[in-house]
Design a protein around this motif. Structure first.
Motif, PDB file in Angstrom:
ATOM      1  N   GLN A  26       0.834  -1.289   0.103  1.00 14.21           N
ATOM      2  CA  GLN A  26      -0.032  -0.057  -0.007  1.00 14.21           C
ATOM      3  C   GLN A  26       1.020   1.302  -0.028  1.00 14.21           C
ATOM      4  O   GLN A  26       2.087   1.086   0.258  1.00 14.21           O
ATOM      5  CB  GLN A  26      -0.906   0.001   1.262  1.00 14.21           C
ATOM      6  N   ALA A  27       0.396   2.491  -0.240  1.00 13.11           N
ATOM      7  CA  ALA A  27       1.078   3.791  -0.402  1.00 13.11           C
ATOM      8  C   ALA A  27       1.060   4.134   1.073  1.00 13.11           C
ATOM      9  O   ALA A  27       0.175   4.295   1.798  1.00 13.11           O
ATOM     10  CB  ALA A  27       0.264   4.589  -0.906  1.00 13.11           C
ATOM     11  N   TRP A  28       2.594   4.564   1.455  1.00  9.51           N
ATOM     12  CA  TRP A  28       2.862   4.740   2.750  1.00  9.51           C
ATOM     13  C   TRP A  28       3.138   6.469   2.413  1.00  9.51           C
ATOM     14  O   TRP A  28       3.261   6.999   3.702  1.00  9.51           O
ATOM     15  CB  TRP A  28       4.221   4.194   3.164  1.00  9.51           C
ATOM     16  N   ALA A  29       3.438   6.973   1.310  1.00  2.74           N
ATOM     17  CA  ALA A  29       3.643   8.497   1.298  1.00  2.74           C
ATOM     18  C   ALA A  29       3.419   8.615  -0.175  1.00  2.74           C
ATOM     19  O   ALA A  29       3.126   7.918  -1.189  1.00  2.74           O
ATOM     20  CB  ALA A  29       5.273   8.687   1.525  1.00  2.74           C
ATOM     21  N   HIS A  30       3.305  10.165  -0.669  1.00  4.54           N
ATOM     22  CA  HIS A  30       3.208  10.468  -1.807  1.00  4.54           C
ATOM     23  C   HIS A  30       4.363  11.610  -2.131  1.00  4.54           C
ATOM     24  O   HIS A  30       4.379  12.465  -1.086  1.00  4.54           O
ATOM     25  CB  HIS A  30       1.917  11.218  -1.971  1.00  4.54           C
ATOM     26  N   ALA A  31       5.024  11.735  -3.082  1.00  8.99           N
ATOM     27  CA  ALA A  31       5.911  12.641  -3.484  1.00  8.99           C
ATOM     28  C   ALA A  31       5.120  13.582  -4.576  1.00  8.99           C
ATOM     29  O   ALA A  31       4.776  13.131  -5.739  1.00  8.99           O
ATOM     30  CB  ALA A  31       7.057  11.979  -3.970  1.00  8.99           C
ATOM     31  N   VAL A  32       5.198  14.820  -4.434  1.00  8.85           N
ATOM     32  CA  VAL A  32       4.571  15.760  -5.244  1.00  8.85           C
ATOM     33  C   VAL A  32       5.817  16.626  -5.754  1.00  8.85           C
ATOM     34  O   VAL A  32       6.319  17.355  -5.116  1.00  8.85           O
ATOM     35  CB  VAL A  32       3.596  16.704  -4.566  1.00  8.85           C
ATOM     36  N   PHE A  33       5.932  16.554  -7.147  1.00 10.41           N
ATOM     37  CA  PHE A  33       6.749  17.283  -7.797  1.00 10.41           C
ATOM     38  C   PHE A  33       6.243  18.537  -8.534  1.00 10.41           C
ATOM     39  O   PHE A  33       5.176  18.169  -9.229  1.00 10.41           O
ATOM     40  CB  PHE A  33       7.701  16.446  -8.815  1.00 10.41           C
ATOM     41  N   THR A  34       6.734  19.667  -8.236  1.00 13.46           N
ATOM     42  CA  THR A  34       6.290  20.877  -9.140  1.00 13.46           C
ATOM     43  C   THR A  34       7.315  21.078 -10.077  1.00 13.46           C
ATOM     44  O   THR A  34       8.602  20.958 -10.142  1.00 13.46           O
ATOM     45  CB  THR A  34       6.000  21.955  -8.326  1.00 13.46           C
ATOM     46  N   ALA A  35       6.612  21.798 -11.293  1.00 17.44           N
ATOM     47  CA  ALA A  35       7.832  22.405 -12.290  1.00 17.44           C
ATOM     48  C   ALA A  35       7.184  23.679 -12.882  1.00 17.44           C
ATOM     49  O   ALA A  35       5.987  24.073 -12.572  1.00 17.44           O
ATOM     50  CB  ALA A  35       7.668  21.499 -13.430  1.00 17.44           C
ATOM     51  N   PRO A  36       8.053  24.472 -13.672  1.00 21.21           N
ATOM     52  CA  PRO A  36       7.556  25.593 -13.913  1.00 21.21           C
ATOM     53  C   PRO A  36       6.466  25.468 -14.843  1.00 21.21           C
ATOM     54  O   PRO A  36       6.314  24.671 -15.756  1.00 21.21           O
ATOM     55  CB  PRO A  36       8.603  26.331 -14.791  1.00 21.21           C
ATOM     56  N   ARG A  37       5.286  26.449 -14.996  1.00 21.24           N
ATOM     57  CA  ARG A  37       4.155  26.306 -15.737  1.00 21.24           C
ATOM     58  C   ARG A  37       4.702  26.359 -17.064  1.00 21.24           C
ATOM     59  O   ARG A  37       5.815  26.991 -17.690  1.00 21.24           O
ATOM     60  CB  ARG A  37       3.564  27.428 -15.673  1.00 21.24           C
ATOM     61  N   PRO A  38       3.870  25.858 -18.134  1.00 22.09           N
ATOM     62  CA  PRO A  38       2.793  25.072 -18.258  1.00 22.09           C
ATOM     63  C   PRO A  38       3.033  23.471 -17.823  1.00 22.09           C
ATOM     64  O   PRO A  38       2.063  22.932 -18.063  1.00 22.09           O
ATOM     65  CB  PRO A  38       2.114  25.150 -19.567  1.00 22.09           C
TER      66      PRO A  38
END
Length: 228
Positions: free
Chosen positions: A40-52
């Motif tokens: 099962q999922a124990w964590a979430h990694a959220v990656f951001t980048a310049p738009r768009p």
């Protein structure tokens, strides 16, 4: 020997078998719970980048973070098979090993999960998925954009506390099964001991007579004097 005299012995043997089965089921359930929780999922990694470019939210399973926990749980299942096949002092030693495997599983699950390790596991999982890979053409493909996004900064959201707790509970069940085996295991009979027992202290029944008794719904290992 009369039925009244053999009743306490029969009750003791029956209780021992129930105890044996209960310990085996406890250990197997604990190992299965660890393996299930690790998937099962124990964590979430959220990656951001310049738009768009879009952000990427990648779930990281317990298997990706602490693969040792699942490996030890599977080893515990193998130990349970050894508990069935062994007896006496050897079974006690297997019980100690089983308890150690459970303790190692709990330690692996409870180990600190660092942000860097979670992000690294998320990147590895993302690159191995259908969106991973790169392109050699002039225009970037979906996979190339994906690589650009996950190469950027990321943040971690811990979301698997219930599953980690379930994995710890499974590890504790393995430990308890191991301790019970080390303490009580030598008193339990071997699975085939029932058919190795000789009626009235004589030779064990041959296969033909045993099958004939079973076909008549009669236990061939029970003394004739105890049958009613």
């Amino acid at each position: 020997m009369t039925a009244q005299a053999t009743a306490p012995v029969t009750a003791q043997v029956t209780a021992g078998r129930r105890e044996f089965v209960l310990v085996l089921l406890t250990g197997a359930a604990g190992a299965g719970l660890v393996v299930l929780a690790a998937r099962q999922a124990w964590a979430h990694a959220v990656f951001t980048a310049p738009r768009p470019l879009p952000a990427q939210d990648i779930a990281v399973t317990g298997q990706g973070l602490v693969p040792l926990a699942s490996a030890l749980a599977l080893a515990a299942l193998a130990c349970l098979a050894a508990v069935i096949a062994t007896r006496s002092v050897v079974r006690r030693a297997v019980g100690v090993l089983l308890a150690m495997l459970g303790a190692g599983t709990a330690a692996a699950v409870l180990s600190s999960l660092h942000t860097s390790a979670i992000l690294a596991a998320a990147r590895a999982s993302a690159l191995a998925g259908p969106l991973g890979g790169s392109t050699t053409t002039g225009a970037p493909s979906g996979g190339a954009v994906h690589e650009i996004v996950i190469a950027g900064p990321g943040r971690v959201i811990m979301a698997g506390a219930p599953w980690r707790a379930a994995a710890v509970a499974g590890a504790i069940a393995i430990v308890l099964a191991g301790l019970a085996t080390a303490w009580r295991g030598p008193r339990w009979s071997v699975m085939s001991a029932r058919f190795e027992r000789s009626p009235r202290g004589g030779a064990p029944p041959d296969q033909q007579s045993m099958w004939e008794s079973l076909s008549r719904d009669v236990d061939p290992t029970v003394d004739d004097g105890t049958r009613t």
